[in-house]
Design a protein around this motif. Structure first.
Motif, PDB file in Angstrom:
ATOM      1  N   HIS A 248      33.966  38.039  34.705  1.00 22.25           N
ATOM      2  CA  HIS A 248      33.248  36.774  34.845  1.00 22.25           C
ATOM      3  C   HIS A 248      33.221  36.342  36.306  1.00 22.25           C
ATOM      4  CE1 HIS A 248      32.881  35.759  30.525  1.00 22.25           C
ATOM      5  NE2 HIS A 248      34.017  36.431  30.397  1.00 22.25           N
TER       6      HIS A 248
ATOM      7  N   ARG B 208      27.005  42.871  31.067  1.00 26.36           N
ATOM      8  CA  ARG B 208      27.571  41.573  30.705  1.00 26.36           C
ATOM      9  C   ARG B 208      29.096  41.644  30.789  1.00 26.36           C
ATOM     10  NH1 ARG B 208      24.400  38.087  27.373  1.00 26.36           N
ATOM     11  NH2 ARG B 208      22.248  38.816  27.182  1.00 26.36           N
ATOM     12  N   PRO B 209      29.770  40.520  30.917  1.00 27.13           N
ATOM     13  CA  PRO B 209      31.243  40.536  30.947  1.00 27.13           C
ATOM     14  C   PRO B 209      31.822  41.249  29.726  1.00 27.13           C
ATOM     15  CG  PRO B 209      30.443  38.385  31.606  1.00 27.13           C
ATOM     16  CD  PRO B 209      29.237  39.167  31.139  1.00 27.13           C
TER      17      PRO B 209
ATOM     18  N   CYS C 260      28.813  31.014  28.821  1.00 24.81           N
ATOM     19  CA  CYS C 260      28.789  32.002  29.897  1.00 24.81           C
ATOM     20  C   CYS C 260      27.350  32.326  30.288  1.00 24.81           C
ATOM     21  CB  CYS C 260      29.510  33.278  29.461  1.00 24.81           C
ATOM     22  SG  CYS C 260      29.478  34.588  30.710  1.00 24.81           S
TER      23      CYS C 260
ATOM     24  N   CYS D 273      26.924  34.474  33.111  1.00 27.88           N
ATOM     25  CA  CYS D 273      27.130  35.530  34.116  1.00 27.88           C
ATOM     26  C   CYS D 273      26.019  36.571  34.084  1.00 27.88           C
ATOM     27  CB  CYS D 273      28.483  36.187  33.904  1.00 27.88           C
ATOM     28  SG  CYS D 273      29.898  35.102  34.242  1.00 27.88           S
ATOM     29  N   HIS D 274      25.469  36.821  32.907  1.00 27.59           N
ATOM     30  CA  HIS D 274      24.438  37.845  32.795  1.00 27.59           C
ATOM     31  C   HIS D 274      23.124  37.422  33.434  1.00 27.59           C
ATOM     32  CE1 HIS D 274      24.006  35.180  29.312  1.00 27.59           C
ATOM     33  NE2 HIS D 274      22.712  35.491  29.326  1.00 27.59           N
TER      34      HIS D 274
ATOM     35  N   THR E 242      30.449  40.806  38.891  1.00 31.15           N
ATOM     36  CA  THR E 242      31.858  40.995  39.228  1.00 31.15           C
ATOM     37  C   THR E 242      32.403  42.203  38.462  1.00 31.15           C
ATOM     38  OG1 THR E 242      32.213  38.638  39.637  1.00 31.15           O
ATOM     39  CG2 THR E 242      34.160  39.978  39.180  1.00 31.15           C
TER      40      THR E 242
ATOM     41  N   CYS F 271      32.319  30.669  36.367  1.00 35.50           N
ATOM     42  CA  CYS F 271      32.135  30.682  34.914  1.00 35.50           C
ATOM     43  C   CYS F 271      33.399  30.184  34.218  1.00 35.50           C
ATOM     44  CB  CYS F 271      31.799  32.088  34.444  1.00 35.50           C
ATOM     45  SG  CYS F 271      31.556  32.240  32.668  1.00 35.50           S
ATOM     46  N   ASN F 272      33.212  29.420  33.111  1.00 32.76           N
ATOM     47  CA  ASN F 272      34.373  28.954  32.346  1.00 32.76           C
ATOM     48  C   ASN F 272      34.868  29.990  31.344  1.00 32.76           C
ATOM     49  OD1 ASN F 272      32.415  28.915  30.418  1.00 32.76           O
ATOM     50  ND2 ASN F 272      32.346  26.676  30.188  1.00 32.76           N
ATOM     51  N   GLN F 273      34.195  31.175  31.352  1.00 32.45           N
ATOM     52  CA  GLN F 273      34.638  32.348  30.574  1.00 32.45           C
ATOM     53  C   GLN F 273      34.675  32.095  29.072  1.00 32.45           C
ATOM     54  OE1 GLN F 273      38.130  34.269  32.100  1.00 32.45           O
ATOM     55  NE2 GLN F 273      37.582  33.919  34.235  1.00 32.45           N
ATOM     56  N   THR F 274      33.747  31.314  28.584  1.00 35.33           N
ATOM     57  CA  THR F 274      33.595  31.145  27.136  1.00 35.33           C
ATOM     58  C   THR F 274      32.254  31.714  26.728  1.00 35.33           C
ATOM     59  OG1 THR F 274      32.611  28.942  27.413  1.00 35.33           O
ATOM     60  CG2 THR F 274      35.006  29.065  27.111  1.00 35.33           C
ATOM     61  N   ASP F 275      32.208  32.329  25.544  1.00 39.36           N
ATOM     62  CA  ASP F 275      30.999  33.004  25.102  1.00 39.36           C
ATOM     63  C   ASP F 275      29.816  32.053  24.953  1.00 39.36           C
ATOM     64  OD1 ASP F 275      32.408  35.353  25.058  1.00 39.36           O
ATOM     65  OD2 ASP F 275      32.923  35.199  22.924  1.00 39.36           O
TER      66      ASP F 275
END
Length: 385
Positions: free
Chosen positions: A307, A281-282, A318, A320-321, A327, A311-315
């Motif tokens: 990320h 995960r990020p 997100c 991404c997983h 990345t 992705c807007n990179q908020t928990d």
């Protein structure tokens, strides 16, 4: 007279060679402890003889019983101490002290050579840099040595004698300068392994951070090497696998903090099988194999999971997983560097890359805070291009 000479021998040695004050105190404590058994026997013998003589001169009727008691008490020695007490004493001795203590008598020699005693010293000094690969290397070294001895025996008496005599002579002497012993030190003992590393006689596999004196092209990487310890400088010499047709590069003066035992059982020319991709995960810390081209060996490079661009990179939002791609970011490089990030396939990742940007291999997730802390301590002072 011999007892007096032995008693003053430590002081003669001190006067003949300058030592630091701390070394003298440690050396003296170990020397007197190691000679304790000899001194105890001497005082025991003198005491029993004097006491027996006084009883004989007194002419009392109970003299026979007293002499008998003295003779019985004369059997008491340091070896009669409880097992736990004796083991505790031996456990507090340094490797040099154990080697000296082993020269007292046969029983103490067996105890001071035991794997149980030396295993503690092995883990304490070499545990961070010695791994399973080094142990296999030592076993292979012993097998090759035994094979050489067998071939020498097959050549006849003279060939056997010429091969065995020097080895037995060397092994009959402890590495710290003790007198020769009748029974040579077994090659397959932990003590023999410890002393071979300590004296720089055994090259073993390990990994070196920031190889070649922190060359900018290897910052935040860790490469396989054959290393050898130098007891005079308390550093290591490293020999790295050759890069293509290049000669074997080497590096001296490698400090302890730049060395580690290989964390996985994968050679520098093998692709590590990644078993952690589905859980990445990020923000996770990772190491990934990388090499310049197919002829080069792999090195392990530090990075973090980043990320995706979408992705807007908020928990809270997100995802991404759940993506099939991962990345990986290498933040020691500038934002516009071609080495800053790469993308790998979560489900079918093997070796990916090209001759321009190199080839990315297997990935391992870092779960240990100690491992992550070491990488952060090695962080370059300036951003790399």
């Amino acid at each position: 007279m011999l007892f007096l000479i032995i008693s003053f021998l430590p002081f003669i040695l001190i006067l003949s060679k300058p030592f630091p004050l701390k070394s003298i105190s440690l050396w003296l404590s170990e020397m007197f402890l190691c000679l304790g058994a000899h001194w105890f026997k001497e005082f025991k013998l003198i005491g029993s003889q004097s006491f027996g003589l006084s009883i004989k001169m007194s002419g009392k009727k109970k003299s026979g019983a007293r002499v008998e008691n003295v003779e019985e008490s004369g059997e008491v020695s340091v070896l009669d101490l409880p097992e736990l007490v004796l083991d505790s004493i031996l456990g507090k001795l340094s490797p040099a002290g154990l080697s000296t203590m082993a020269g007292v008598c046969r029983s103490l020699r067996e105890r001071c050579r035991s794997d149980h005693v030396w295993e503690m010293h092995m883990k304490r000094k070499w545990g961070r840099v010695i791994g399973a690969a080094a142990h296999r290397e030592w076993q292979a070294y012993l097998a090759l040595k035994n094979e050489s001895l067998s071939k020498a025996k097959d050549q006849g008496f003279l060939g056997s004698l010429s091969c065995l005599w020097p080895l037995c002579w060397v092994k009959s002497r402890f590495e710290f300068g003790a007198k020769p012993l009748m029974n040579p030190l077994p090659d397959d003992s932990i003590m023999s392994w410890y002393l071979s590393i300590e004296k720089g006689k055994f090259w073993f596999p390990a990994q070196v951070y920031n190889r070649e004196h922190g060359h900018v092209g290897f910052m935040l990487s860790c490469y396989d090497a054959q290393v050898c310890y130098d007891c005079h400088t308390d550093t290591f010499t490293a020999r790295y696998p050759p890069h293509g047709r290049r000669t074997i590069p080497s590096e001296g003066g490698v400090q302890w903090e730049r060395l580690r035992a290989p964390p996985v059982d994968t050679s520098a020319h093998e692709l590590h099988i990644s078993d952690c991709l589905n859980e990445l995960r990020p923000g996770d810390h990772i190491e990934i194999q990388w090499r310049r081209n197919k002829e080069f060996p792999y090195g392990w490079w530090y990075g973090v999971v980043g990320h995706l661009e979408s992705c807007n990179q908020t928990d809270n939002h997100c995802q991404c997983h759940n993506s099939d791609t991962i990345t990986l970011e290498f933040n020691q490089y500038s934002a516009d560097s071609r080495w800053r990030r790469t993308i790998i396939d979560r489900n079918n990742h093997l070796e990916e890359g090209n001759e321009t940007e190199g080839f990315y291999g297997g990935v391992r997730k870092l779960n240990s805070k100690d491992e992550i802390a070491i990488w952060k301590q090695l962080w370059p002072p300036e951003v790399l291009e």
